[in-house]
Design an enzyme around this catalytic site. Structure first.
Site, PDB file in Angstrom:
ATOM      1  N   ASN A   7      41.611  15.967  -3.228  1.00 30.34           N
ATOM      2  CA  ASN A   7      41.937  14.535  -3.352  1.00 30.34           C
ATOM      3  C   ASN A   7      41.747  13.973  -4.758  1.00 30.34           C
ATOM      4  OD1 ASN A   7      39.164  14.564  -3.166  1.00 30.34           O
ATOM      5  ND2 ASN A   7      39.021  12.946  -1.642  1.00 30.34           N
TER       6      ASN A   7
ATOM      7  N   GLU B  74      28.879  17.672  -2.443  1.00 32.25           N
ATOM      8  CA  GLU B  74      29.294  16.414  -1.838  1.00 32.25           C
ATOM      9  C   GLU B  74      30.333  16.744  -0.789  1.00 32.25           C
ATOM     10  OE1 GLU B  74      31.523  13.524  -0.893  1.00 32.25           O
ATOM     11  OE2 GLU B  74      32.047  13.365  -3.015  1.00 32.25           O
TER      12      GLU B  74
ATOM     13  N   CYS C 115      36.430  10.776   0.590  1.00 37.10           N
ATOM     14  CA  CYS C 115      35.189  10.936   1.361  1.00 37.10           C
ATOM     15  C   CYS C 115      34.475   9.602   1.487  1.00 37.10           C
ATOM     16  CB  CYS C 115      34.307  12.002   0.756  1.00 37.10           C
ATOM     17  SG  CYS C 115      34.245  11.938  -0.994  1.00 37.10           S
TER      18      CYS C 115
HETATM   19  O1  G3P Z   1      36.512  11.869  -1.880  1.00 39.45           O
HETATM   20  C1  G3P Z   1      35.863  12.003  -3.070  1.00 39.45           C
HETATM   21  C2  G3P Z   1      34.944  10.873  -3.444  1.00 39.45           C
HETATM   22  O2  G3P Z   1      34.203  11.238  -4.538  1.00 39.45           O
HETATM   23  C3  G3P Z   1      35.590   9.510  -3.509  1.00 39.45           C
HETATM   24  O3  G3P Z   1      35.665   8.905  -4.734  1.00 39.45           O
HETATM   25  O4  G3P Z   1      36.324   7.107  -6.275  1.00 39.45           O
HETATM   26  O5  G3P Z   1      37.512   7.349  -4.123  1.00 39.45           O
HETATM   27  O6  G3P Z   1      35.175   6.531  -4.142  1.00 39.45           O
HETATM   28  P1  G3P Z   1      36.206   7.385  -4.827  1.00 39.45           P
END
Ligand code: G3P
Length: 478
Positions: free
Chosen positions: A158, A253, A287
């Site tokens: 992603n 993570e 996530c």
């Molecule tokens: O899914 C990965 C995570 O690190 C999300 O990042 O910037 O979308 O909150 P963000």
């Protein structure tokens, strides 16, 4: 074979001796978009050897020079924003504008990391012995931070660029070398990003990028004796990696089921806007996406109506057209999401929209009156489907949040700051956002999950600390 993107090792672009390629399927067309080399274990061994050698002299390279190269790479990456973003659009169906944002954010992250690194690593400690009982002032202890060695970076599909540089930049500024294994969907975006580091002129062997099948080189990489640290972002695979990895620092993570708790006094327009942003941006494939709404019954009808109205305005279609909702990354992902939807249907959830799917494209769907016996109450769809659970007390909301095996982030909406703080304290998650949707950034903020959401803390500062070790020298006076 000119059609297959080469992998990067020893400062050069190479073809794998396997003669095999891995296909990258465009989620929108569902046809092969690119091909990358299927690297072999022998090639991984060679990369590890070069990484080890390159690291030794890199660690001796002055910190300001390391920072200078990172600043250079950051600038080149930002200049190359258009071609890198185009790969993101084709490989992972990220909406065009968001793809550009990812690349620019990545350049900024690399620069910030270089600056933060010279500050953090430019300082050590000086301790004296006579503070501890029984000691005279005869020992002077000098500490500094030294690199770990070879860091293995495994980012997810992603954010194949941003979550790669969030590992690469701290590793390099701290004097480590770096081996990158990009996700298959996103591998060409990652290779392009690595090319920017190549153009910046890093020493050969310091950064490498091996592509290929997880089944062939996945375990081989993560269990490789040459690896001194693993930084991984992704799904369950991370749990398996943690169990198999050696005695090395791990940064993991691994997803979340971020809850959005809505109290009676919340600004419901603000909540609805954040549910849309949090639940549906990049079609829910983050996530940190809002993955369950826990709303007080008394305001649930109004909130659901407001969210419904906004869902109706989301554009659905191709990432090239910058639609809000784009095809999810793969057919298997779409099938998984559909499985959760069917289960919710059978168990009586209220569908706020009709369920609609075309190939990997799933129309945004809000499911009201979800109950704890439904899979969607607990599992991560990683798609544009959001469950709403109506609650009758704050405790019920906290209980649902804490019963999850995940503990990444959560959010609470209320005008009562005291309640917000108490709820934040009670939520077993790495971060709680008050009056905003969960998010990792700004990229220097600490980012961590509890339970199955991960090990260690990320964010620029924490990653630099994590990718170093304390070394002390003690001067003993007569
Ligand atoms: O899914 C990965 C995570 O690190 C999300 O990042 O910037 O979308 O909150 P963000």
């Amino acid at each position: 074979d000119g059609d297959v993107y080469k992998y990067y090792a020893d400062g050069e672009w190479k073809k794998s001796s396997s003669g095999k390629a891995v296909a990258i399927i465009n989620p929108t067309t569902r046809k092969t978009q690119y091909k990358v080399q299927a690297c072999t274990q022998v090639e991984v061994n060679k990369v590890m050897e070069s990484a080890k050698t390159a690291q030794k002299s890199w660690a001796k390279t002055p910190l300001w020079k390391r920072a200078e190269l990172l600043h250079k790479a950051a600038a080149i990456l930002k200049e190359h924003r258009a071609p890198v973003a185009e790969c993101l659009v084709k490989e992972i169906a990220k909406p065009a504008k968001d793809a550009v944002t990812e690349v620019v954010r990545s350049g900024d992250l690399v620069s910030y990391c270089a600056e933060e690194g010279v500050r953090i690593l430019g300082e050590g400690k000086f301790l004296v012995s006579d503070s501890f009982p029984g000691n005279e002032r005869t020992k002077y202890c000098l500490t500094s931070k030294i690199p770990l060695g070879v860091v293995l970076a495994i980012p997810p599909f992603n954010y194949p660029v941003n979550l790669a540089v969030s590992k690469i930049a701290p590793a390099l500024i701290a004097g480590n070398s770096l081996v990158l294994k990009p996700p298959t969907q996103g591998a060409v975006s990652a290779l392009h990003m690595v090319h920017c580091f190549h153009l910046a002129g890093f020493p050969k062997g310091l950064i490498s990028c091996v592509t290929g099948k997880g089944s062939e080189i996945g375990d081989f990489l993560t269990m490789h004796p040459g690896v001194n640290c693993i930084s991984f972002t992704g799904g369950d695979t991370g749990i398996a990696i943690s169990k198999k990895a050696g005695m090395i620092p791990l940064q993991m993570e691994l997803g979340g089921k971020d809850a959005c708790i809505v109290l009676e006094d919340a600004d419901l327009d603000l909540v609805a806007a954040n549910i849309i942003k949090g639940g549906f941006s990049y079609s829910g494939q983050r996530c940190t996406a809002v993955k369950v709404v826990l709303v007080m019954e008394s305001v649930a009808d109004v909130l659901v109506e407001k969210v419904k109205a906004k869902v109706a305005k989301l554009t659905v279609g191709a990432p090239e057209d910058d639609c809000d909702i784009t095809p999810v990354v793969s057919e298997s992902s779409a099938n998984f999401i559909e499985g959760l939807v069917k289960d919710a249907k059978e168990k009586g959830a209220t569908f706020c929209q009709l369920y609609k799917r075309d190939g990997n494209l799933i129309w945004p769907l809000l499911l009201d009156n979800v109950r704890p016996d439904m899979r969607i109450a607990w599992e991560e769809p990683f798609g544009p489907v959001l469950p709403v659970i109506r609650i009758n007390s704050i405790e019920e909301g906290i209980h649902h949040c804490n019963a999850s095996n995940f503990g990444l982030q959560g959010c609470v909406f209320t005008k009562d700051v005291n309640k917000a703080i108490l709820i934040s304290d009670a939520m077993e998650t790495g971060t709680v956002q008050i009056n905003s949707a969960p998010a990792r950034g700004p990229d220097h903020f600490p980012f961590q999950g509890l339970k199955d959401s991960g090990i260690g803390s990320q964010g620029i500062t924490n990653s630099i600390h994590m990718m170093t070790k304390i070394k002390s020298t003690v001067i003993n006076l007569p």
